[in-house]
Design a protein around this motif. Structure first.
Motif, mmCIF file in Angstrom:
data_model
loop_
_atom_site.group_PDB
_atom_site.id
_atom_site.type_symbol
_atom_site.label_atom_id
_atom_site.label_comp_id
_atom_site.label_asym_id
_atom_site.label_seq_id
_atom_site.Cartn_x
_atom_site.Cartn_y
_atom_site.Cartn_z
ATOM 1 N N TRP A 180 0.810 -1.220 0.000
ATOM 2 C CA TRP A 180 0.000 0.000 0.000
ATOM 3 C C TRP A 180 0.841 1.267 0.000
ATOM 4 C CZ3 TRP A 180 -4.853 0.947 -1.287
ATOM 5 C CH2 TRP A 180 -5.670 -0.172 -1.487
ATOM 6 N N LEU A 181 2.146 1.174 0.218
ATOM 7 C CA LEU A 181 2.992 2.372 0.211
ATOM 8 C C LEU A 181 2.907 3.163 -1.098
ATOM 9 C CD1 LEU A 181 6.173 1.384 2.233
ATOM 10 C CD2 LEU A 181 4.695 3.365 2.621
ATOM 11 N N PRO A 182 3.030 2.537 -2.259
ATOM 12 C CA PRO A 182 2.956 3.322 -3.500
ATOM 13 C C PRO A 182 1.587 3.983 -3.706
ATOM 14 C CG PRO A 182 3.738 1.087 -3.961
ATOM 15 C CD PRO A 182 3.358 1.141 -2.514
ATOM 16 N N VAL A 183 0.535 3.323 -3.267
ATOM 17 C CA VAL A 183 -0.812 3.898 -3.396
ATOM 18 C C VAL A 183 -0.912 5.137 -2.509
ATOM 19 C CG1 VAL A 183 -3.289 3.497 -3.095
ATOM 20 C CG2 VAL A 183 -1.813 1.636 -3.911
ATOM 21 N N LEU A 184 -0.448 5.015 -1.270
ATOM 22 C CA LEU A 184 -0.486 6.150 -0.352
ATOM 23 C C LEU A 184 0.373 7.301 -0.872
ATOM 24 C CD1 LEU A 184 -0.258 4.217 3.033
ATOM 25 C CD2 LEU A 184 -2.295 5.300 2.039
ATOM 26 N N GLN A 185 1.508 6.969 -1.463
ATOM 27 C CA GLN A 185 2.373 8.016 -2.026
ATOM 28 C C GLN A 185 1.674 8.726 -3.180
ATOM 29 O OE1 GLN A 185 5.563 9.136 -0.908
ATOM 30 N NE2 GLN A 185 4.885 10.782 -2.261
ATOM 31 N N SER A 186 0.969 7.969 -4.008
ATOM 32 C CA SER A 186 0.257 8.622 -5.120
ATOM 33 C C SER A 186 -0.905 9.468 -4.598
ATOM 34 C CB SER A 186 -0.197 7.608 -6.168
ATOM 35 O OG SER A 186 -1.370 6.955 -5.801
ATOM 36 N N HIS A 187 -1.536 9.054 -3.500
ATOM 37 C CA HIS A 187 -2.571 9.882 -2.870
ATOM 38 C C HIS A 187 -1.953 11.194 -2.374
ATOM 39 C CE1 HIS A 187 -5.289 6.205 -1.695
ATOM 40 N NE2 HIS A 187 -5.247 6.411 -2.998
ATOM 41 N N LEU A 188 -0.799 11.095 -1.718
ATOM 42 C CA LEU A 188 -0.117 12.286 -1.230
ATOM 43 C C LEU A 188 0.227 13.216 -2.392
ATOM 44 C CD1 LEU A 188 1.283 14.043 0.895
ATOM 45 C CD2 LEU A 188 3.289 12.535 0.684
ATOM 46 N N ASP A 189 0.761 12.656 -3.453
ATOM 47 C CA ASP A 189 1.112 13.466 -4.622
ATOM 48 C C ASP A 189 -0.113 14.191 -5.171
ATOM 49 O OD1 ASP A 189 3.698 12.474 -4.319
ATOM 50 O OD2 ASP A 189 3.509 11.027 -5.970
ATOM 51 N N GLN A 190 -1.222 13.468 -5.289
ATOM 52 C CA GLN A 190 -2.445 14.074 -5.813
ATOM 53 C C GLN A 190 -2.968 15.145 -4.860
ATOM 54 O OE1 GLN A 190 -5.669 11.335 -6.632
ATOM 55 N NE2 GLN A 190 -6.931 12.927 -7.583
ATOM 56 N N ALA A 191 -2.957 14.887 -3.562
ATOM 57 C CA ALA A 191 -3.434 15.878 -2.587
ATOM 58 C C ALA A 191 -2.571 17.140 -2.641
ATOM 59 C CB ALA A 191 -3.441 15.277 -1.189
ATOM 60 N N GLU A 192 -1.262 16.974 -2.791
ATOM 61 C CA GLU A 192 -0.376 18.140 -2.899
ATOM 62 C C GLU A 192 -0.665 18.943 -4.164
ATOM 63 O OE1 GLU A 192 3.523 16.718 -0.345
ATOM 64 O OE2 GLU A 192 3.438 16.179 -2.483
ATOM 65 N N GLU A 193 -0.976 18.255 -5.260
ATOM 66 C CA GLU A 193 -1.339 18.956 -6.502
ATOM 67 C C GLU A 193 -2.634 19.730 -6.333
ATOM 68 O OE1 GLU A 193 -1.465 16.190 -9.785
ATOM 69 O OE2 GLU A 193 0.600 15.532 -9.415
ATOM 70 N N VAL A 194 -3.620 19.119 -5.698
ATOM 71 C CA VAL A 194 -4.897 19.807 -5.460
ATOM 72 C C VAL A 194 -4.662 21.011 -4.562
ATOM 73 C CG1 VAL A 194 -7.239 19.606 -4.512
ATOM 74 C CG2 VAL A 194 -6.262 17.700 -5.819
ATOM 75 N N LEU A 195 -3.865 20.842 -3.518
ATOM 76 C CA LEU A 195 -3.574 21.946 -2.603
ATOM 77 C C LEU A 195 -2.898 23.108 -3.338
ATOM 78 C CD1 LEU A 195 -3.643 23.055 0.281
ATOM 79 C CD2 LEU A 195 -1.458 21.896 0.682
ATOM 80 N N ALA A 196 -1.973 22.790 -4.221
ATOM 81 C CA ALA A 196 -1.283 23.823 -4.982
ATOM 82 C C ALA A 196 -2.263 24.621 -5.866
ATOM 83 C CB ALA A 196 -0.177 23.211 -5.832
ATOM 84 N N ASP A 197 -3.320 23.957 -6.322
ATOM 85 C CA ASP A 197 -4.336 24.622 -7.161
ATOM 86 C C ASP A 197 -5.347 25.427 -6.342
ATOM 87 O OD1 ASP A 197 -3.191 23.663 -9.464
ATOM 88 O OD2 ASP A 197 -4.556 21.949 -9.646
ATOM 89 N N LEU A 198 -5.383 25.218 -5.030
ATOM 90 C CA LEU A 198 -6.314 25.965 -4.178
ATOM 91 C C LEU A 198 -5.630 27.268 -3.739
ATOM 92 C CD1 LEU A 198 -7.759 23.117 -1.908
ATOM 93 C CD2 LEU A 198 -8.816 24.120 -3.934
ATOM 94 N N HIS A 199 -5.625 28.225 -4.601
ATOM 95 C CA HIS A 199 -4.863 29.463 -4.357
ATOM 96 C C HIS A 199 -5.450 30.310 -3.245
ATOM 97 C CE1 HIS A 199 -2.604 28.554 -7.946
ATOM 98 N NE2 HIS A 199 -3.745 28.419 -8.626
ATOM 99 N N THR A 200 -6.686 30.090 -2.876
ATOM 100 C CA THR A 200 -7.341 30.979 -1.921
ATOM 101 C C THR A 200 -7.321 30.475 -0.483
ATOM 102 O OG1 THR A 200 -9.471 29.956 -2.408
ATOM 103 C CG2 THR A 200 -8.878 31.935 -3.672
ATOM 104 N N CYS A 201 -6.710 29.375 -0.212
ATOM 105 C CA CYS A 201 -6.714 28.855 1.164
ATOM 106 C C CYS A 201 -5.694 29.559 2.035
ATOM 107 C CB CYS A 201 -6.423 27.352 1.173
ATOM 108 S SG CYS A 201 -7.762 26.370 0.502
#
Length: 181
Positions: free
Chosen positions: A160-181
């Protein structure tokens, strides 16, 4: 001739004694292979609670998120962590370990808070939490891989490590796109 017969008799007796001892050692080794340590049980409990939390929180994100990426991330959390919990439940059953069937109290409190939010407020509360949560999940899995006793539980954590890492990567990308937080 008598010495030879005595030697054969002693050798046969030794073999008869050694056979059950060897069989018991094999059974003990087989039993140890299925032994679950305190570390393994703690990991399985945390992983079960975490997976159930991700499913519930992901369902909220899929409904309440303003950002399409937040909603997509939520749907992915539901899909992947439902599968993770199902696999963990099968493993726990095989190993005779009881795992939780609901998130922890603290996780339930976070979900209760998020139920009151929607739109950008939801995105800004949920996504940063997911970044940190997945960082912690990755560390928990690494700890199990390195310190766990049961090879099946360690294998589960490693898979499950690679899956969790890909979740982290995706969450970081979404966070980067949330410019107003």
């Amino acid at each position: 001739m008598r010495k030879g017969l005595r030697f054969l008799l002693v050798a046969a007796l030794a073999a008869l004694v050694a056979l059950p001892v060897a069989a018991m050692a094999d059974v003990a080794t087989h039993r140890d292979h299925h032994k679950v340590s305190r570390q393994d049980k703690m990991f399985m409990t945390d992983a079960a609670e975490g997976a159930l939390f991700e499913v519930q929180a992901g369902a909220l994100a899929a409904r309440k998120g303003a950002n399409p990426e937040t909603r997509a991330f939520g749907r992915r959390m539901v899909r992947d962590h439902s599968r993770e919990y199902a696999e963990l439940a099968r493993l726990a059953h095989k190993l005779g370990v009881d795992i939780p069937d609901e998130p922890s109290e603290q996780q339930q409190q976070a979900i209760a808070l998020w139920r009151q939010l929607s739109g950008k407020a939801f995105d800004c509360a949920y996504i940063p939490y997911e970044v940190v949560d997945h960082m912690l999940d990755i560390e928990h899995n690494k700890t199990e891989v390195e310190q766990g006793h049961n090879p099946k539980v360690r294998h589960f954590a490693a898979r499950w490590l690679p899956v969790l890492q890909s979740h982290l990567d995706q969450a970081e990308e979404v966070l980067a796109d949330l410019h107003t937080c």
